[in-house]
Design a protein around this motif. Structure first.
Motif, PDB file in Angstrom:
ATOM      1  N   GLU A  80       0.833  -1.199   0.000  1.00  0.00           N
ATOM      2  CA  GLU A  80       0.000   0.000   0.000  1.00  0.00           C
ATOM      3  C   GLU A  80       0.871   1.253   0.000  1.00  0.00           C
ATOM      4  N   SER A  81       1.958   1.212   0.763  1.00  0.00           N
ATOM      5  CA  SER A  81       2.875   2.338   0.775  1.00  0.00           C
ATOM      6  C   SER A  81       3.536   2.508  -0.580  1.00  0.00           C
ATOM      7  N   ALA A  82       3.865   1.372  -1.226  1.00  0.00           N
ATOM      8  CA  ALA A  82       4.486   1.438  -2.551  1.00  0.00           C
ATOM      9  C   ALA A  82       3.554   2.122  -3.546  1.00  0.00           C
ATOM     10  N   MET A  83       2.261   1.775  -3.492  1.00  0.00           N
ATOM     11  CA  MET A  83       1.302   2.412  -4.388  1.00  0.00           C
ATOM     12  C   MET A  83       1.215   3.913  -4.111  1.00  0.00           C
ATOM     13  N   THR A  84       1.223   4.270  -2.830  1.00  0.00           N
ATOM     14  CA  THR A  84       1.157   5.678  -2.466  1.00  0.00           C
ATOM     15  C   THR A  84       2.374   6.431  -2.969  1.00  0.00           C
ATOM     16  N   VAL A  85       3.548   5.784  -2.909  1.00  0.00           N
ATOM     17  CA  VAL A  85       4.768   6.407  -3.422  1.00  0.00           C
ATOM     18  C   VAL A  85       4.628   6.708  -4.907  1.00  0.00           C
ATOM     19  N   TRP A  86       4.167   5.743  -5.653  1.00  0.00           N
ATOM     20  CA  TRP A  86       4.057   5.955  -7.091  1.00  0.00           C
ATOM     21  C   TRP A  86       2.973   6.962  -7.432  1.00  0.00           C
ATOM     22  N   VAL A  87       1.934   7.028  -6.639  1.00  0.00           N
ATOM     23  CA  VAL A  87       0.941   8.092  -6.824  1.00  0.00           C
ATOM     24  C   VAL A  87       1.607   9.451  -6.607  1.00  0.00           C
ATOM     25  N   GLY A  88       2.424   9.550  -5.549  1.00  0.00           N
ATOM     26  CA  GLY A  88       3.134  10.795  -5.276  1.00  0.00           C
ATOM     27  C   GLY A  88       4.084  11.172  -6.385  1.00  0.00           C
ATOM     28  N   VAL A  89       4.859  10.200  -6.878  1.00  0.00           N
ATOM     29  CA  VAL A  89       5.811  10.462  -7.962  1.00  0.00           C
ATOM     30  C   VAL A  89       5.081  10.923  -9.223  1.00  0.00           C
ATOM     31  N   SER A  90       3.995  10.236  -9.558  1.00  0.00           N
ATOM     32  CA  SER A  90       3.217  10.616 -10.743  1.00  0.00           C
ATOM     33  C   SER A  90       2.619  12.008 -10.584  1.00  0.00           C
ATOM     34  N   ALA A  91       2.158  12.324  -9.377  1.00  0.00           N
ATOM     35  CA  ALA A  91       1.580  13.646  -9.124  1.00  0.00           C
ATOM     36  C   ALA A  91       2.642  14.731  -9.220  1.00  0.00           C
ATOM     37  N   PHE A  92       3.847  14.460  -8.687  1.00  0.00           N
ATOM     38  CA  PHE A  92       4.947  15.406  -8.834  1.00  0.00           C
ATOM     39  C   PHE A  92       5.206  15.701 -10.305  1.00  0.00           C
ATOM     40  N   ALA A  93       5.310  14.634 -11.109  1.00  0.00           N
ATOM     41  CA  ALA A  93       5.629  14.784 -12.526  1.00  0.00           C
ATOM     42  C   ALA A  93       4.540  15.545 -13.269  1.00  0.00           C
ATOM     43  N   ALA A  94       3.285  15.166 -13.014  1.00  0.00           N
ATOM     44  CA  ALA A  94       2.180  15.843 -13.692  1.00  0.00           C
ATOM     45  C   ALA A  94       2.126  17.321 -13.302  1.00  0.00           C
ATOM     46  N   GLY A  95       2.298  17.596 -12.021  1.00  0.00           N
ATOM     47  CA  GLY A  95       2.296  18.982 -11.571  1.00  0.00           C
ATOM     48  C   GLY A  95       3.426  19.780 -12.167  1.00  0.00           C
ATOM     49  N   ALA A  96       4.625  19.179 -12.261  1.00  0.00           N
ATOM     50  CA  ALA A  96       5.780  19.885 -12.810  1.00  0.00           C
ATOM     51  C   ALA A  96       5.571  20.246 -14.269  1.00  0.00           C
ATOM     52  N   VAL A  97       4.977  19.334 -15.029  1.00  0.00           N
ATOM     53  CA  VAL A  97       4.691  19.621 -16.443  1.00  0.00           C
ATOM     54  C   VAL A  97       3.681  20.759 -16.552  1.00  0.00           C
ATOM     55  N   GLY A  98       2.638  20.694 -15.750  1.00  0.00           N
ATOM     56  CA  GLY A  98       1.661  21.772 -15.746  1.00  0.00           C
ATOM     57  C   GLY A  98       2.262  23.097 -15.335  1.00  0.00           C
ATOM     58  N   GLY A  99       3.139  23.063 -14.327  1.00  0.00           N
ATOM     59  CA  GLY A  99       3.796  24.280 -13.883  1.00  0.00           C
ATOM     60  C   GLY A  99       4.688  24.880 -14.944  1.00  0.00           C
ATOM     61  N   ALA A 100       5.399  24.020 -15.696  1.00  0.00           N
ATOM     62  CA  ALA A 100       6.253  24.510 -16.774  1.00  0.00           C
ATOM     63  C   ALA A 100       5.432  25.218 -17.846  1.00  0.00           C
ATOM     64  N   ILE A 101       4.274  24.647 -18.160  1.00  0.00           N
ATOM     65  CA  ILE A 101       3.397  25.267 -19.162  1.00  0.00           C
ATOM     66  C   ILE A 101       2.878  26.613 -18.663  1.00  0.00           C
ATOM     67  N   LEU A 113       7.068  23.686  -8.340  1.00  0.00           N
ATOM     68  CA  LEU A 113       8.434  23.376  -8.739  1.00  0.00           C
ATOM     69  C   LEU A 113       8.640  23.645 -10.224  1.00  0.00           C
ATOM     70  N   GLY A 114       7.688  23.197 -11.052  1.00  0.00           N
ATOM     71  CA  GLY A 114       7.789  23.429 -12.495  1.00  0.00           C
ATOM     72  C   GLY A 114       7.751  24.903 -12.846  1.00  0.00           C
ATOM     73  N   CYS A 115       6.856  25.638 -12.202  1.00  0.00           N
ATOM     74  CA  CYS A 115       6.782  27.094 -12.431  1.00  0.00           C
ATOM     75  C   CYS A 115       8.096  27.763 -12.046  1.00  0.00           C
ATOM     76  N   GLY A 116       8.647  27.341 -10.915  1.00  0.00           N
ATOM     77  CA  GLY A 116       9.879  27.948 -10.441  1.00  0.00           C
ATOM     78  C   GLY A 116      11.053  27.663 -11.344  1.00  0.00           C
ATOM     79  N   LEU A 117      11.219  26.410 -11.735  1.00  0.00           N
ATOM     80  CA  LEU A 117      12.360  26.026 -12.563  1.00  0.00           C
ATOM     81  C   LEU A 117      12.306  26.694 -13.937  1.00  0.00           C
ATOM     82  N   ILE A 118      11.199  26.553 -14.637  1.00  0.00           N
ATOM     83  CA  ILE A 118      11.104  27.118 -15.980  1.00  0.00           C
ATOM     84  C   ILE A 118      11.072  28.637 -15.927  1.00  0.00           C
TER      85      ILE A 118
END
Length: 314
Positions: free
Chosen positions: A16-37, A83-88
Protein backbone atom coordinates in the motif's frame (compact mmCIF):
# COMPACT_ATOMS: atom_id res chain seq x y z
CA UNK A 1 17.16 6.43 -4.54
CA UNK A 2 17.15 2.74 -5.48
CA UNK A 3 14.74 1.85 -2.68
CA UNK A 4 11.82 3.87 -4.03
CA UNK A 5 12.67 3.63 -7.74
CA UNK A 6 12.84 -0.14 -7.69
CA UNK A 7 10.46 -0.80 -4.81
CA UNK A 8 13.22 -2.26 -2.66
CA UNK A 9 12.79 -4.53 0.37
CA UNK A 10 11.14 -1.92 2.59
CA UNK A 11 8.47 -1.09 0.03
CA UNK A 12 7.90 -4.70 -0.98
CA UNK A 13 6.90 -5.31 2.62
CA UNK A 14 4.36 -2.50 2.35
CA UNK A 15 2.49 -2.70 -1.00
CA UNK A 16 0.00 0.00 0.00
CA UNK A 17 2.88 2.34 0.77
CA UNK A 18 4.49 1.44 -2.55
CA UNK A 19 1.30 2.41 -4.39
CA UNK A 20 1.16 5.68 -2.47
CA UNK A 21 4.77 6.41 -3.42
CA UNK A 22 4.06 5.95 -7.09
CA UNK A 23 0.94 8.09 -6.82
CA UNK A 24 3.13 10.79 -5.28
CA UNK A 25 5.81 10.46 -7.96
CA UNK A 26 3.22 10.62 -10.74
CA UNK A 27 1.58 13.65 -9.12
CA UNK A 28 4.95 15.41 -8.83
CA UNK A 29 5.63 14.78 -12.53
CA UNK A 30 2.18 15.84 -13.69
CA UNK A 31 2.30 18.98 -11.57
CA UNK A 32 5.78 19.88 -12.81
CA UNK A 33 4.69 19.62 -16.44
CA UNK A 34 1.66 21.77 -15.75
CA UNK A 35 3.80 24.28 -13.88
CA UNK A 36 6.25 24.51 -16.77
CA UNK A 37 3.40 25.27 -19.16
CA UNK A 38 1.99 27.92 -16.84
CA UNK A 39 5.41 29.57 -16.49
CA UNK A 40 5.67 29.93 -20.26
CA UNK A 41 2.13 31.26 -20.70
CA UNK A 42 0.49 33.07 -17.80
CA UNK A 43 2.38 32.77 -14.50
CA UNK A 44 4.81 35.62 -13.92
CA UNK A 45 6.59 36.48 -10.66
CA UNK A 46 3.55 38.26 -9.26
CA UNK A 47 1.13 35.37 -9.84
CA UNK A 48 3.75 32.85 -8.70
CA UNK A 49 4.16 34.79 -5.45
CA UNK A 50 0.43 34.55 -4.76
CA UNK A 51 0.40 30.85 -5.62
CA UNK A 52 3.36 30.06 -3.36
CA UNK A 53 2.12 32.16 -0.45
CA UNK A 54 -1.37 30.66 -0.67
CA UNK A 55 0.02 27.12 -0.74
CA UNK A 56 2.32 27.71 2.22
CA UNK A 57 -0.48 29.21 4.31
CA UNK A 58 -2.94 26.45 3.40
CA UNK A 59 -0.26 23.87 4.26
CA UNK A 60 -0.62 24.87 7.91
CA UNK A 61 -4.17 23.51 7.90
CA UNK A 62 -3.58 20.31 5.96
CA UNK A 63 -4.22 17.09 7.92
CA UNK A 64 -0.59 16.07 8.32
CA UNK A 65 -1.42 12.47 9.21
CA UNK A 66 -3.44 11.83 6.03
CA UNK A 67 -1.85 8.83 4.34
CA UNK A 68 -4.33 8.09 1.56
CA UNK A 69 -3.20 8.18 -2.09
CA UNK A 70 -5.71 10.92 -2.94
CA UNK A 71 -4.53 13.29 -0.22
CA UNK A 72 -0.85 12.68 -0.89
CA UNK A 73 -1.35 12.87 -4.66
CA UNK A 74 -3.15 16.20 -4.43
CA UNK A 75 -0.46 17.79 -2.24
CA UNK A 76 2.36 16.35 -4.36
CA UNK A 77 0.71 17.71 -7.49
CA UNK A 78 0.65 21.20 -5.97
CA UNK A 79 4.31 20.92 -4.99
CA UNK A 80 5.20 19.72 -8.49
CA UNK A 81 3.21 22.58 -10.03
CA UNK A 82 5.16 25.16 -8.04
CA UNK A 83 8.43 23.38 -8.74
CA UNK A 84 7.79 23.43 -12.50
CA UNK A 85 6.78 27.09 -12.43
CA UNK A 86 9.88 27.95 -10.44
CA UNK A 87 12.36 26.03 -12.56
CA UNK A 88 11.10 27.12 -15.98
CA UNK A 89 10.41 30.64 -14.76
CA UNK A 90 14.01 30.94 -13.59
CA UNK A 91 15.37 29.67 -16.90
CA UNK A 92 13.16 32.02 -18.92
CA UNK A 93 14.14 35.02 -16.81
CA UNK A 94 17.87 34.26 -16.99
CA UNK A 95 17.82 33.91 -20.77
CA UNK A 96 15.90 37.16 -21.09
CA UNK A 97 12.45 35.86 -21.98
CA UNK A 98 9.20 37.10 -20.45
CA UNK A 99 8.00 34.92 -17.59
CA UNK A 100 4.27 34.46 -18.00
CA UNK A 101 3.80 37.62 -20.08
CA UNK A 102 3.65 41.15 -18.66
CA UNK A 103 5.51 41.73 -15.39
CA UNK A 104 5.01 44.61 -12.98
CA UNK A 105 8.63 44.54 -11.85
CA UNK A 106 10.15 44.29 -15.32
CA UNK A 107 10.19 48.04 -15.82
CA UNK A 108 12.85 48.72 -13.22
CA UNK A 109 14.48 45.32 -12.59
CA UNK A 110 17.15 43.31 -14.35
CA UNK A 111 16.64 39.76 -15.57
CA UNK A 112 18.36 38.55 -12.41
CA UNK A 113 15.81 40.40 -10.28
CA UNK A 114 12.96 38.85 -12.27
CA UNK A 115 14.45 35.40 -11.69
CA UNK A 116 14.48 35.79 -7.91
CA UNK A 117 10.89 34.71 -7.15
CA UNK A 118 10.93 31.70 -9.53
CA UNK A 119 14.33 30.59 -8.20
CA UNK A 120 13.17 30.94 -4.60
CA UNK A 121 10.07 28.89 -5.38
CA UNK A 122 12.12 26.16 -7.03
CA UNK A 123 14.61 26.01 -4.15
CA UNK A 124 11.83 25.73 -1.55
CA UNK A 125 9.99 23.01 -3.44
CA UNK A 126 13.02 20.75 -4.04
CA UNK A 127 13.50 20.68 -0.27
CA UNK A 128 10.02 19.25 0.25
CA UNK A 129 10.33 16.80 -2.65
CA UNK A 130 13.56 15.36 -1.23
CA UNK A 131 12.01 14.93 2.22
CA UNK A 132 9.09 12.99 0.71
CA UNK A 133 11.33 10.62 -1.23
CA UNK A 134 13.48 9.99 1.83
CA UNK A 135 10.50 8.97 3.96
CA UNK A 136 9.18 6.85 1.09
CA UNK A 137 12.52 5.02 0.85
CA UNK A 138 13.31 4.39 4.51
CA UNK A 139 10.10 4.91 6.52
CA UNK A 140 7.32 3.77 4.13
CA UNK A 141 4.95 2.90 6.97
CA UNK A 142 5.12 6.54 8.09
CA UNK A 143 4.31 7.90 4.63
CA UNK A 144 1.74 10.68 4.93
CA UNK A 145 1.34 14.36 4.10
CA UNK A 146 3.72 14.98 7.02
CA UNK A 147 6.52 13.36 4.98
CA UNK A 148 6.70 16.49 2.81
CA UNK A 149 7.68 18.48 5.91
CA UNK A 150 5.34 21.33 4.93
CA UNK A 151 4.67 22.20 8.58
CA UNK A 152 7.92 21.25 10.36
CA UNK A 153 7.43 23.45 13.43
CA UNK A 154 4.38 24.27 15.58
CA UNK A 155 2.11 27.26 14.95
CA UNK A 156 3.08 27.44 11.28
CA UNK A 157 6.36 29.18 12.03
CA UNK A 158 8.15 27.87 8.93
CA UNK A 159 5.35 28.81 6.55
CA UNK A 160 4.90 32.25 8.08
CA UNK A 161 8.63 32.88 7.75
CA UNK A 162 8.60 31.98 4.06
CA UNK A 163 5.59 34.21 3.39
CA UNK A 164 7.34 37.01 5.30
CA UNK A 165 10.30 36.58 2.95
CA UNK A 166 8.00 37.07 -0.04
CA UNK A 167 6.50 40.18 1.58
CA UNK A 168 9.92 41.72 2.22
CA UNK A 169 10.93 41.08 -1.38
CA UNK A 170 7.88 42.84 -2.79
CA UNK A 171 8.07 45.73 -0.34
CA UNK A 172 11.61 46.41 -1.54
CA UNK A 173 10.85 45.77 -5.21
CA UNK A 174 7.73 47.92 -5.41
CA UNK A 175 7.87 50.49 -2.60
CA UNK A 176 11.37 50.71 -1.19
CA UNK A 177 13.43 50.37 -4.34
CA UNK A 178 15.55 53.42 -3.55
CA UNK A 179 16.38 52.00 -0.10
CA UNK A 180 17.64 48.62 -1.30
CA UNK A 181 21.16 48.41 0.08
CA UNK A 182 21.98 45.10 -1.60
CA UNK A 183 20.93 45.17 -5.26
CA UNK A 184 20.82 41.60 -6.52
CA UNK A 185 23.01 41.42 -9.60
CA UNK A 186 24.14 38.30 -11.40
CA UNK A 187 26.94 37.54 -8.94
CA UNK A 188 24.78 37.76 -5.81
CA UNK A 189 22.02 35.74 -7.45
CA UNK A 190 24.41 32.97 -8.50
CA UNK A 191 26.02 32.87 -5.04
CA UNK A 192 22.60 32.57 -3.39
CA UNK A 193 21.41 29.80 -5.70
CA UNK A 194 24.73 27.94 -5.45
CA UNK A 195 24.82 27.95 -1.65
CA UNK A 196 21.13 27.02 -1.50
CA UNK A 197 21.79 23.97 -3.66
CA UNK A 198 24.93 23.11 -1.69
CA UNK A 199 23.05 23.27 1.61
CA UNK A 200 20.17 21.25 0.19
CA UNK A 201 22.54 18.63 -1.25
CA UNK A 202 24.39 18.41 2.07
CA UNK A 203 21.13 17.67 3.87
CA UNK A 204 20.10 15.10 1.25
CA UNK A 205 23.47 13.37 1.61
CA UNK A 206 22.93 13.30 5.37
CA UNK A 207 19.50 11.73 4.98
CA UNK A 208 20.60 9.01 2.59
CA UNK A 209 23.80 8.30 4.52
CA UNK A 210 21.91 7.79 7.78
CA UNK A 211 19.08 5.95 6.00
CA UNK A 212 16.56 4.55 8.50
CA UNK A 213 18.54 5.96 11.41
CA UNK A 214 17.36 9.48 10.54
CA UNK A 215 13.83 10.52 11.46
CA UNK A 216 11.99 13.83 11.26
CA UNK A 217 10.94 13.46 14.88
CA UNK A 218 13.54 12.99 17.63
CA UNK A 219 13.61 9.32 18.66
CA UNK A 220 13.39 8.93 22.41
CA UNK A 221 13.76 5.14 22.33
CA UNK A 222 16.44 3.11 20.59
CA UNK A 223 15.20 0.57 18.08
CA UNK A 224 17.03 -2.68 17.46
CA UNK A 225 18.08 -1.44 14.03
CA UNK A 226 19.27 1.94 15.30
CA UNK A 227 22.98 2.48 14.57
CA UNK A 228 25.35 5.38 15.12
CA UNK A 229 26.38 6.72 11.71
CA UNK A 230 29.86 8.25 11.58
CA UNK A 231 30.78 7.87 7.90
CA UNK A 232 30.31 10.11 4.86
CA UNK A 233 29.12 13.61 5.74
CA UNK A 234 28.80 12.49 9.35
CA UNK A 235 32.59 12.36 9.41
CA UNK A 236 32.59 16.13 8.76
CA UNK A 237 30.06 17.11 11.44
CA UNK A 238 27.64 15.37 13.78
CA UNK A 239 24.50 17.03 12.45
CA UNK A 240 24.93 17.51 8.68
CA UNK A 241 21.18 17.46 8.08
CA UNK A 242 20.71 20.49 10.30
CA UNK A 243 23.78 22.25 8.90
CA UNK A 244 22.51 21.71 5.36
CA UNK A 245 19.07 23.06 6.24
CA UNK A 246 20.61 26.11 7.93
CA UNK A 247 22.76 26.93 4.88
CA UNK A 248 19.84 26.33 2.53
CA UNK A 249 17.40 28.53 4.45
CA UNK A 250 19.80 31.48 4.76
CA UNK A 251 20.86 31.23 1.12
CA UNK A 252 17.26 31.42 -0.08
CA UNK A 253 17.17 34.89 1.45
CA UNK A 254 20.32 35.83 -0.46
CA UNK A 255 18.50 34.79 -3.63
CA UNK A 256 15.66 37.16 -2.76
CA UNK A 257 18.00 39.91 -1.57
CA UNK A 258 16.27 40.02 1.81
CA UNK A 259 18.45 41.57 4.50
CA UNK A 260 15.87 41.59 7.31
CA UNK A 261 14.66 38.02 6.78
CA UNK A 262 18.26 36.83 6.40
CA UNK A 263 19.05 38.11 9.88
CA UNK A 264 15.79 36.82 11.36
CA UNK A 265 16.26 33.38 9.76
CA UNK A 266 19.80 33.22 11.16
CA UNK A 267 18.74 34.09 14.72
CA UNK A 268 15.57 31.99 14.82
CA UNK A 269 17.22 29.03 13.09
CA UNK A 270 20.14 29.06 15.48
CA UNK A 271 17.84 29.28 18.52
CA UNK A 272 15.74 26.39 17.21
CA UNK A 273 18.77 24.14 16.85
CA UNK A 274 20.21 25.38 20.16
CA UNK A 275 17.18 23.74 21.76
CA UNK A 276 16.84 20.70 19.49
CA UNK A 277 20.46 19.51 19.25
CA UNK A 278 21.18 19.23 23.02
CA UNK A 279 17.89 17.37 23.48
CA UNK A 280 18.73 15.01 20.65
CA UNK A 281 22.27 14.42 21.89
CA UNK A 282 20.93 13.57 25.34
CA UNK A 283 19.13 10.61 23.78
CA UNK A 284 22.13 9.72 21.62
CA UNK A 285 24.37 9.54 24.68
CA UNK A 286 21.72 7.35 26.34
CA UNK A 287 21.56 5.11 23.24
CA UNK A 288 25.28 4.76 22.49
CA UNK A 289 27.08 5.82 25.68
CA UNK A 290 30.84 6.25 25.44
CA UNK A 291 30.78 5.52 21.72
CA UNK A 292 28.89 8.71 21.04
CA UNK A 293 30.97 10.73 23.51
CA UNK A 294 34.16 9.59 21.75
CA UNK A 295 32.59 10.49 18.40
CA UNK A 296 31.71 13.95 19.73
CA UNK A 297 35.32 14.49 20.79
CA UNK A 298 36.54 13.87 17.25
CA UNK A 299 33.81 15.46 15.14
CA UNK A 300 32.31 18.95 15.67
CA UNK A 301 28.59 19.59 15.97
CA UNK A 302 28.50 21.63 12.78
CA UNK A 303 26.69 24.66 14.18
CA UNK A 304 28.73 26.85 16.56
CA UNK A 305 28.09 27.38 20.26
CA UNK A 306 25.23 24.89 20.54
CA UNK A 307 26.42 21.50 21.74
CA UNK A 308 28.04 21.04 25.14
CA UNK A 309 29.75 17.87 23.96
CA UNK A 310 33.04 17.38 22.24
CA UNK A 311 35.25 19.93 20.57
CA UNK A 312 35.32 23.61 21.46
CA UNK A 313 33.84 24.70 18.11
CA UNK A 314 30.75 22.63 18.92
Amino acid sequence: LREWLCCGPSLQAAPESAMTVWVGVSAFAAGAVGGAILAVTVVGPEVLTVMLAAFLLVANFLPQDSDGPVAIGAVCCCVGLLLGCGLIGTVLAVVGQNVGGEMLIAAHCSAWDVARIPAFTFLVMIFHVAEFFFVAAYHPFDLSVRALLLAPVPAGGYNIAMVAALIEFWMEALYLESLQSVPVDRGVFIVGVTFSLVGWAFRVLALYTAKGNFTHQIADRRKASHQLVTTGVYHLCRHPGYVGWFIWSLSTQVVLGNIICFLIFAVVGWRFFAHRIPSEEMFLVDFFGETYLDYAKEVPCGLPCISELGRGFS
